[in-house]
Scaffold this motif. Structure first.
Motif, PDB file in Angstrom:
ATOM      1  N   ARG A 189      -7.524   0.551   8.595  1.00 44.26           N
ATOM      2  CA  ARG A 189      -8.016   1.286   8.445  1.00 44.26           C
ATOM      3  C   ARG A 189      -7.522   2.287   7.850  1.00 44.26           C
ATOM      4  NH1 ARG A 189     -12.775   0.314   5.504  1.00 44.26           N
ATOM      5  NH2 ARG A 189     -14.265   2.535   5.073  1.00 44.26           N
ATOM      6  N   ASP A 232     -10.904   5.539   3.674  1.00 38.41           N
ATOM      7  CA  ASP A 232     -11.445   4.412   2.783  1.00 38.41           C
ATOM      8  C   ASP A 232     -11.115   2.351   2.964  1.00 38.41           C
ATOM      9  OD1 ASP A 232     -10.508   5.278   0.346  1.00 38.41           O
ATOM     10  OD2 ASP A 232     -12.687   5.313  -0.345  1.00 38.41           O
ATOM     11  N   LYS A 233     -10.497   2.746   3.275  1.00 37.28           N
ATOM     12  CA  LYS A 233      -9.516   1.496   2.433  1.00 37.28           C
ATOM     13  C   LYS A 233      -9.453   0.415   4.156  1.00 37.28           C
ATOM     14  CE  LYS A 233      -9.289   2.764  -1.430  1.00 37.28           C
ATOM     15  NZ  LYS A 233     -10.453   2.668  -3.060  1.00 37.28           N
ATOM     16  N   ASP A 234      -9.524  -0.715   3.872  1.00 41.21           N
ATOM     17  CA  ASP A 234      -8.828  -1.646   4.861  1.00 41.21           C
ATOM     18  C   ASP A 234      -7.925  -2.955   4.923  1.00 41.21           C
ATOM     19  OD1 ASP A 234     -11.855  -1.198   6.699  1.00 41.21           O
ATOM     20  OD2 ASP A 234     -12.723  -2.027   4.877  1.00 41.21           O
ATOM     21  N   ILE A 235      -6.681  -2.303   5.545  1.00 39.68           N
ATOM     22  CA  ILE A 235      -5.287  -2.766   4.826  1.00 39.68           C
ATOM     23  C   ILE A 235      -5.149  -4.064   5.751  1.00 39.68           C
ATOM     24  CG2 ILE A 235      -3.344  -2.057   5.530  1.00 39.68           C
ATOM     25  CD1 ILE A 235      -4.123   0.945   4.668  1.00 39.68           C
ATOM     26  N   TRP A 246       0.928  -1.101   0.034  1.00 43.82           N
ATOM     27  CA  TRP A 246      -0.222  -0.026  -0.342  1.00 43.82           C
ATOM     28  C   TRP A 246       0.920   1.017  -0.150  1.00 43.82           C
ATOM     29  CZ3 TRP A 246      -5.057  -0.476  -0.195  1.00 43.82           C
ATOM     30  CH2 TRP A 246      -6.378  -1.612   0.484  1.00 43.82           C
TER      31      TRP A 246
END
Length: 375
Positions: free
Chosen positions: A273, A276-279, A34
């Protein structure tokens, strides 16, 4: 992305803008890692060490035993040791020696009326200072620079491992200091203890490798990027000549506007998070410092070079527990070098017949060379 929108050229900033606006938290499918680009997200990744770890598994290389690749509590213990070498009083005592080195380097080029800022000043100054601080022979300066360049990808390694070569070298130096201690950092680390225990061999090597690489790469490109910025903004040169007291603020703006370090890496310890992204846990995360320092939400008119900018909370030296230990030294070396340039030369201008080339490193932003002419 087109070649004009890339983090690898002379001008990565349009790419940063596109990423902040269109994909501020981005999963790179090729690297399975990411990237974050906005100031607040980068600051969080750099400082929230319980979620974004600096530790990397699966390698016994020296840097993995250094504070840059370590989390608390061991990070805190080791950092407290080496901090003693970078106290404000210790750094201030280096000022006469740094001044002497800068003047000697400029004496070498003054008769020609021209020089390469990178090779004639910005490389030898910090390499000399850190070599003397650590306690290694200046005669080996070319090897130090080559190893640190290879470590950050700024020079080809030709199949060799720079950390392995540095380890062999420092093992020899450490053995010499065991027999005959001197007034240098390696000798001090050999006798230092944490909870009654000495540092391990790997921790000692980690310190040496880290200080050698970090101690010169950032300062080299800070000095080079400063001259680059001032040449592009001659009004800044004019102001600094009229009022050298502005130099510290100007250096901070160089650090923000052209941060020598583009990014730092972390690994998630658990699911988290960002935006708006779950990592997922155990994901690699690149915190793009170069982008964060041009974020309009933090810096009004972020693409304007302004030596009067205040406040200037850039992230060029990191943030949190891993804030760069050598930041005061880098600032001092840059301030002295730039101040003496202003004193000694009535004008400094880039040789525009020579095309600028970016340094070939994934994590560094700077130039391979910077020819200038002066009076």
């Amino acid at each position: 992305m087109t070649t004009s929108l890339s983090p690898f050229g002379l001008d990565p900033f349009p790419w940063y803008t596109v990423m902040r606006e269109s994909a501020p938290v981005f999963l790179d499918p090729r690297r399975h890692s990411w990237s974050v680009f906005k100031y607040n997200d980068v600051q969080r990744v750099l400082s929230e060490h319980s979620v974004f770890s600096s530790q990397f598994d699966g390698s016994d290389q020296p840097l993995n035993a250094s504070i840059v690749s370590m989390d608390p509590p061991r990070h805190r213990q080791l950092r407290s040791l080496v901090t003693l070498a970078f106290t404000p009083r210790t750094i201030a005592r280096l000022e006469p020696r740094i001044t002497e080195i800068v003047n000697a380097l400029l004496d070498n080029v003054a008769p020609q009326g021209k020089m390469d800022v990178i090779h004639d000043l910005a490389i030898p100054l910090p390499v000399t200072v850190i070599a003397e601080l650590i306690g290694v022979p200046l005669a080996d300066r070319a090897s130090f620079k080559l190893w640190s360049d290879q470590l950050v990808g700024a020079a080809p390694s030709y199949g060799k491992d720079p950390q392995e070569e540095m380890s062999h070298y420092f093992n020899w130096i450490i053995e010499q200091r065991r027999k005959e201690p001197q007034d240098d950092l390696i000798s001090a680390l050999l006798v230092a203890q944490i909870d009654g225990k000495h540092l391990t061999e790997q921790e000692l090597l980690g310190f040496c490798v880290l200080l050698l690489a970090a101690g010169n790469e950032t300062t080299t490109h800070l000095i080079g990027n400063a001259i680059w910025c001032f040449d592009d903004h001659p009004e800044a040169w004019a102001e600094l000549r009229a009022n050298p007291a502005l130099l510290p603020d100007a250096i901070e703006e160089v650090l923000r506007y052209r941060s020598p370090i583009k990014l730092m890496f972390r690994t998630t310890t658990r699911d988290t998070r960002i935006g708006d992204k779950d990592i997922p846990a155990r994901s690699g995360v690149a915190a793009w410092i170069g982008s964060a320092d041009r974020d309009e939400a933090q810096f009004p008119n972020a693409d304007t070079f302004d030596i009067h900018r205040s406040p200037n909370r850039h992230l060029a030296f990191g943030h949190g527990i891993h804030f760069c230990l050598g930041a005061p030294l880098a600032r001092l070396e840059s301030k002295i070098a730039l101040g003496i340039l202003l004193e000694r030369f009535a004008s400094i201008r880039r040789d525009r017949d020579v095309e600028l080339e970016p340094v070939t490193s994934f994590i560094l932003h700077g130039l391979k060379s910077l020819p200038v002419m002066f009076e």
